[in-house]
Write a protein that holds these residues in place. Structure first.
Motif, PDB file in Angstrom:
ATOM      1  N   PRO A   1      25.339  51.206 -41.534  1.00 34.16           N
ATOM      2  CA  PRO A   1      24.917  49.775 -41.527  1.00 34.16           C
ATOM      3  C   PRO A   1      25.606  49.146 -40.459  1.00 34.16           C
ATOM      4  N   GLY A   2      24.762  47.985 -40.014  1.00 37.36           N
ATOM      5  CA  GLY A   2      25.227  47.212 -38.943  1.00 37.36           C
ATOM      6  C   GLY A   2      25.244  48.002 -37.651  1.00 37.36           C
ATOM      7  N   ASP A   3      25.183  49.182 -37.404  1.00 38.04           N
ATOM      8  CA  ASP A   3      24.970  50.187 -36.344  1.00 38.04           C
ATOM      9  C   ASP A   3      23.887  50.876 -36.309  1.00 38.04           C
ATOM     10  N   ALA A   4      23.002  50.479 -37.230  1.00 31.52           N
ATOM     11  CA  ALA A   4      21.860  51.657 -37.352  1.00 31.52           C
ATOM     12  C   ALA A   4      21.086  51.874 -36.051  1.00 31.52           C
ATOM     13  N   ALA A   5      21.670  52.636 -35.098  1.00 32.07           N
ATOM     14  CA  ALA A   5      20.945  52.866 -33.868  1.00 32.07           C
ATOM     15  C   ALA A   5      19.952  54.039 -34.023  1.00 32.07           C
ATOM     16  N   ALA A   6      18.744  53.921 -33.332  1.00 34.78           N
ATOM     17  CA  ALA A   6      17.686  54.764 -33.933  1.00 34.78           C
ATOM     18  C   ALA A   6      17.623  56.139 -32.792  1.00 34.78           C
ATOM     19  N   LEU A   7      17.439  57.185 -33.180  1.00 32.48           N
ATOM     20  CA  LEU A   7      17.221  58.345 -32.597  1.00 32.48           C
ATOM     21  C   LEU A   7      15.987  58.729 -31.782  1.00 32.48           C
ATOM     22  N   THR A   8      15.494  57.475 -31.406  1.00 33.20           N
ATOM     23  CA  THR A   8      14.206  57.544 -30.802  1.00 33.20           C
ATOM     24  C   THR A   8      14.151  57.297 -29.245  1.00 33.20           C
TER      25      THR A   8
ATOM     26  N   ALA B   1      31.402  62.015 -40.901  1.00 33.86           N
ATOM     27  CA  ALA B   1      32.159  60.699 -40.716  1.00 33.86           C
ATOM     28  C   ALA B   1      31.807  60.007 -39.409  1.00 33.86           C
ATOM     29  N   LEU B   2      31.714  60.866 -38.346  1.00 35.44           N
ATOM     30  CA  LEU B   2      31.356  60.537 -37.217  1.00 35.44           C
ATOM     31  C   LEU B   2      29.847  59.950 -37.141  1.00 35.44           C
ATOM     32  N   VAL B   3      28.997  60.620 -37.747  1.00 33.65           N
ATOM     33  CA  VAL B   3      27.428  60.234 -37.871  1.00 33.65           C
ATOM     34  C   VAL B   3      27.444  58.966 -38.647  1.00 33.65           C
ATOM     35  N   HIS B   4      28.451  58.905 -39.937  1.00 36.09           N
ATOM     36  CA  HIS B   4      28.151  57.485 -40.466  1.00 36.09           C
ATOM     37  C   HIS B   4      28.956  56.437 -39.716  1.00 36.09           C
ATOM     38  N   ARG B   5      29.983  56.608 -38.808  1.00 31.18           N
ATOM     39  CA  ARG B   5      30.505  55.602 -38.211  1.00 31.18           C
ATOM     40  C   ARG B   5      29.471  55.171 -37.080  1.00 31.18           C
ATOM     41  N   PHE B   6      28.729  55.994 -36.494  1.00 31.49           N
ATOM     42  CA  PHE B   6      27.872  55.669 -35.443  1.00 31.49           C
ATOM     43  C   PHE B   6      26.656  54.903 -36.139  1.00 31.49           C
ATOM     44  N   PHE B   7      25.985  55.752 -36.786  1.00 36.39           N
ATOM     45  CA  PHE B   7      24.580  55.312 -37.295  1.00 36.39           C
ATOM     46  C   PHE B   7      24.484  54.175 -38.552  1.00 36.39           C
TER      47      PHE B   7
ATOM     48  N   LEU C   1      21.410  56.936 -44.243  1.00 38.69           N
ATOM     49  CA  LEU C   1      21.583  55.769 -43.487  1.00 38.69           C
ATOM     50  C   LEU C   1      20.457  54.901 -43.006  1.00 38.69           C
ATOM     51  N   GLY C   2      19.376  55.485 -43.358  1.00 36.01           N
ATOM     52  CA  GLY C   2      18.241  54.777 -42.876  1.00 36.01           C
ATOM     53  C   GLY C   2      17.852  54.816 -41.524  1.00 36.01           C
ATOM     54  N   VAL C   3      18.116  55.932 -40.895  1.00 38.99           N
ATOM     55  CA  VAL C   3      17.937  55.811 -39.454  1.00 38.99           C
ATOM     56  C   VAL C   3      16.689  56.550 -39.165  1.00 38.99           C
ATOM     57  N   PRO C   4      15.828  55.848 -38.441  1.00 37.61           N
ATOM     58  CA  PRO C   4      14.400  56.194 -38.105  1.00 37.61           C
ATOM     59  C   PRO C   4      14.223  57.607 -37.823  1.00 37.61           C
ATOM     60  N   ALA C   5      13.116  58.400 -38.018  1.00 40.12           N
ATOM     61  CA  ALA C   5      13.085  59.613 -37.775  1.00 40.12           C
ATOM     62  C   ALA C   5      12.914  59.937 -36.209  1.00 40.12           C
ATOM     63  N   PRO C   6      13.545  60.919 -35.529  1.00 42.27           N
ATOM     64  CA  PRO C   6      13.280  61.064 -34.271  1.00 42.27           C
ATOM     65  C   PRO C   6      12.085  61.341 -33.979  1.00 42.27           C
TER      66      PRO C   6
ATOM     67  N   VAL D   1      28.895  72.945 -36.386  1.00 47.33           N
ATOM     68  CA  VAL D   1      29.694  72.604 -37.376  1.00 47.33           C
ATOM     69  C   VAL D   1      28.790  72.340 -38.628  1.00 47.33           C
ATOM     70  N   ALA D   2      27.861  71.194 -38.205  1.00 45.73           N
ATOM     71  CA  ALA D   2      26.939  70.781 -39.137  1.00 45.73           C
ATOM     72  C   ALA D   2      25.478  71.209 -39.014  1.00 45.73           C
ATOM     73  N   SER D   3      24.727  71.413 -39.674  1.00 43.07           N
ATOM     74  CA  SER D   3      23.210  71.808 -39.906  1.00 43.07           C
ATOM     75  C   SER D   3      22.357  70.541 -39.458  1.00 43.07           C
ATOM     76  N   SER D   4      21.101  71.215 -39.000  1.00 41.56           N
ATOM     77  CA  SER D   4      20.200  70.334 -38.961  1.00 41.56           C
ATOM     78  C   SER D   4      19.726  69.750 -40.101  1.00 41.56           C
ATOM     79  N   GLN D   5      19.729  70.355 -41.189  1.00 41.34           N
ATOM     80  CA  GLN D   5      19.407  69.827 -42.511  1.00 41.34           C
ATOM     81  C   GLN D   5      20.454  68.795 -43.099  1.00 41.34           C
ATOM     82  N   GLN D   6      21.651  69.136 -42.758  1.00 41.44           N
ATOM     83  CA  GLN D   6      22.687  68.361 -43.114  1.00 41.44           C
ATOM     84  C   GLN D   6      22.450  66.853 -42.274  1.00 41.44           C
ATOM     85  N   LEU D   7      22.252  67.092 -40.996  1.00 43.53           N
ATOM     86  CA  LEU D   7      22.065  65.777 -40.031  1.00 43.53           C
ATOM     87  C   LEU D   7      21.061  65.069 -40.606  1.00 43.53           C
ATOM     88  N   GLY D   8      19.638  65.590 -40.752  1.00 42.12           N
ATOM     89  CA  GLY D   8      18.765  64.923 -41.438  1.00 42.12           C
ATOM     90  C   GLY D   8      18.848  64.292 -42.750  1.00 42.12           C
TER      91      GLY D   8
END
Length: 165
Positions: A158-165, A150-156, A116-121, A103-110
């Protein structure tokens, strides 16, 4: 071009991604469909427990290696909410699975992670074709991208900024 029946598989991937978020995990889901159109396996992200390899695409590659012949694997398609990461792309290619439709590309996810300020994996986000150039890949699927975003924004978000590390 993604056909109507394939859109149903992709909708299931989005549903699995939603289930992942509801379980406190990252929003990714995948479905393995054999060459006859039968769903053989499905999974969602399960990395919240600490094992960062518990991506659904990786789990489906493992399942396929254990349960399908090489010919069946080559005829199968993996549908997924987000384009495979490098680890999952490599597993897909090593196991000899066929096509990937996302559905969503790696470019879009990035881009969304950056917004959202998610730290780089710890592993660079790159297209599947850079890791597994022999695998047929299709995506993104514009009609479903807003749901994944919307799911990416919901999970990651503000306030829920879980890292992909």
């Amino acid at each position: 071009m993604v056909e109507a029946v394939e859109t149903a598989y992709l909708r299931r991937c989005v549903e699995l991604a939603r289930e992942a978020v509801e379980a406190g995990d990252e929003p990714f889901g995948s479905v393995l469909v054999d060459g006859d159109g039968k769903v053989r396996a499905e999974d969602r992200n399960r990395v919240a427990g600490g094992d960062r390899t518990r991506h659904p695409e990786f789990e489906l590659a493992r399942w396929a290696a254990a349960h399908l012949t090489p010919r069946e694997r080559a005829a199968a398609t993996v549908y997924t909410s987000g384009e495979h990461c490098p680890m999952c792309a490599a597993a897909h290619a090593w196991v000899g699975l066929g096509r990937i439709v996302y559905v969503a590309s790696s470019q879009q996810l990035g881009q969304w992670f950056a917004e959202l300020g998610v730290p780089a994996p710890p592993v660079r986000i790159v297209p599947v074709r850079e890791i597994a150039p022999g695998v047929a890949v299709e995506g993104p699927v514009p009609e479903l991208v807003p749901e994944v975003r919307a799911l990416v924004h919901r999970f990651f978000g503000p306030g829920d900024a879980a890292a992909l590390t």
